[in-house]
Design an enzyme around this catalytic site. Structure first.
Site, short mmCIF file in Angstrom:
data_model
loop_
_atom_site.label_atom_id
_atom_site.label_comp_id
_atom_site.label_asym_id
_atom_site.label_seq_id
_atom_site.Cartn_x
_atom_site.Cartn_y
_atom_site.Cartn_z
N THR A 167 93.21 32.23 46.92
CA THR A 167 93.74 30.89 46.64
C THR A 167 95.23 30.97 46.92
OG1 THR A 167 92.15 30.51 44.84
CG2 THR A 167 94.14 29.17 44.78
N ARG A 179 79.89 24.09 43.86
CA ARG A 179 80.73 24.67 42.79
C ARG A 179 82.20 24.33 43.05
NH1 ARG A 179 85.33 28.33 42.74
NH2 ARG A 179 85.35 29.36 40.72
N VAL A 180 82.87 23.84 42.06
CA VAL A 180 84.31 23.56 42.15
C VAL A 180 85.01 24.41 41.09
CG1 VAL A 180 86.08 21.81 41.83
CG2 VAL A 180 84.01 21.25 43.08
N GLY A 181 86.07 25.09 41.49
CA GLY A 181 86.80 25.95 40.55
C GLY A 181 87.96 25.23 39.91
N ASP A 182 88.98 26.00 39.56
CA ASP A 182 90.13 25.45 38.83
C ASP A 182 91.15 24.77 39.75
OD1 ASP A 182 90.66 27.95 39.97
OD2 ASP A 182 92.26 28.38 38.55
N THR A 225 95.88 31.44 40.48
CA THR A 225 94.89 31.99 41.41
C THR A 225 93.97 32.88 40.59
OG1 THR A 225 96.22 33.94 41.96
CG2 THR A 225 96.52 32.01 43.37
N GLY A 226 92.79 33.17 41.12
CA GLY A 226 91.87 34.05 40.41
C GLY A 226 90.65 33.30 39.92
N GLY A 228 88.35 30.90 38.56
CA GLY A 228 88.52 29.51 38.20
C GLY A 228 87.85 29.14 36.89
N1 GLY Z 1 90.88 29.98 41.67
C1 GLY Z 1 90.03 29.59 42.70
C2 GLY Z 1 88.65 29.34 42.31
O1 GLY Z 1 88.18 29.85 41.31
O2 GLY Z 1 87.97 28.64 43.02
#
Ligand code: GLY
Length: 339
Positions: A199, A227-230, A250-251, A253
């Site tokens: 990210t 799937r959607v992350g943070d 980053t990391g 989510g």
């Molecule tokens: N931080 C990026 C994700 O988890 O998609």
């Protein structure tokens, strides 16, 4: 996974944590004070953003806004096929489709825009900006986000590079010995299959003290479709408050969404914490949630005084900063060390 705890994690009070952090940073020859250059301009990013901070600083020096700076800085990384966690060349979902997420915030108005699970458009950060500037909404996903992009003249393209397709195919073929896909002969396997989680986050402040931020990602490699992350979640992957500062992540989510990380970092700074202890205190919440076995996560932050920091749950991460005189790569503060 075993982990040892950094000295600063053992110090529970904010004050003790700050003192410990400063000592360790001094030992490493680091500083997190305001820029030394005459410009009072500052840009920070995750460790994959050295080109982004250089581009963003050039835009600021040419008189561009912090929003122009962070978006166009991140576009360079989204366009880079060698960065497999962002934009074009990002590793695809489990079906082999690249799905991108991004968010932007503009401090002077507090406006926000985001896109999620976006296919075929290589620059989700530019599209997130358009959601912010050209709609009454904050967050568009999937087909709706794609149609919005096409309406604004974005070019639809296949975002899967040959290298990313090969990585996905290897993952798919080695996933199970009970399905119909057969792993290639061992000699053809060039690297261990893994699921990286790249990210980029980029934050900037200008001479007037105006702040903007962007976070952009292709998400965890081989994720479930949809799937959607943070990264596109305002408050988790990114938060900007022009009176206080900004933070991004980053990391992992899922870990970050559970602690609404970027907003939490900014709220700690509002209460008076410097950026580094604010990031570390937020990471402690993740450690507590996961009861000693957390996934990795990093935060990046700057405040109105132009102090800045980055902190990662595990030792070894790096971040980039441009203070108006030069771009630098620095080690992140950390809480835990993998054995
Ligand atoms: N931080 C990026 C994700 O988890 O998609």
């Amino acid at each position: 996974m075993g982990a040892t705890i950094s000295r600063r994690f053992l110090l529970s009070s904010t004050l003790a944590s700050s003192i410990s952090s400063l000592l360790e940073l001094d030992m490493m020859g680091q500083s997190q004070s305001a820029p030394q250059g005459p410009s009072q301009l500052l840009v920070i990013s995750s460790g994959n953003g050295i080109k982004a901070v250089e581009k963003a600083m050039a835009i600021l020096k040419a008189g561009g806004s912090t929003l122009d700076a962070v978006v166009e800085g991140v576009v360079l990384v989204e366009d880079d096929p060698e960065d497999d966690g962002v934009g074009y060349g990002g590793l695809p979902n489990a079906d082999g489709e690249v799905e991108l997420d991004a968010s932007v915030m503009y401090g002077p108005t507090g406006a926000a825009g985001a896109v999620g699970a976006l296919r075929y458009i290589r620059n989700p950060s530019r599209l997130a900006r358009l959601v912010m500037e050209r709609t009454n909404r904050v967050f568009l996903v999937g087909e709706g986000a794609l149609q919005f992009a096409l309406a604004h003249g974005f070019h639809k393209e296949d975002l899967l590079t040959e290298k990313s397709r090969q990585r996905w195919l290897q993952w798919k073929e080695e996933l199970s010995d009970k399905d119909d896909w057969v792993a290639p002969p061992k000699k053809e396997i060039s690297q261990k299959p893994e699921r990286p989680q790249g990210t980029i986050n980029c934050l900037a402040i200008d001479a007037q003290g105006d702040i903007s931020g962007v976070t952009s990602t292709s998400g965890i490699a081989f994720k479930m479709p949809g799937r959607v992350g943070d990264s596109p979640i305002i408050g988790a992957g990114l938060y900007v408050d022009n009176k206080v500062g900004a933070a991004g992540s980053t990391g992992n989510g899922e870990a970050n969404i559970r602690v609404v990380g970027a907003h939490t970092v900014v709220e700690f700074m509002r209460q008076g914490m410097a950026p580094e202890p604010a990031c570390l205190e937020t990471l402690r919440r993740v450690v507590n949630l996961y009861k000693g076995n957390p996934p990795n996560l990093s935060f990046y932050a700057l405040n109105k005084k132009r102090e800045f920091a980055a902190a990662s749950l595990f030792k070894g991460a790096k971040y980039c900063v441009h203070d108006g005189t030069r771009a630098m790569i620095r080690p992140c503060a950390w809480l835990l060390e993998k054995k």
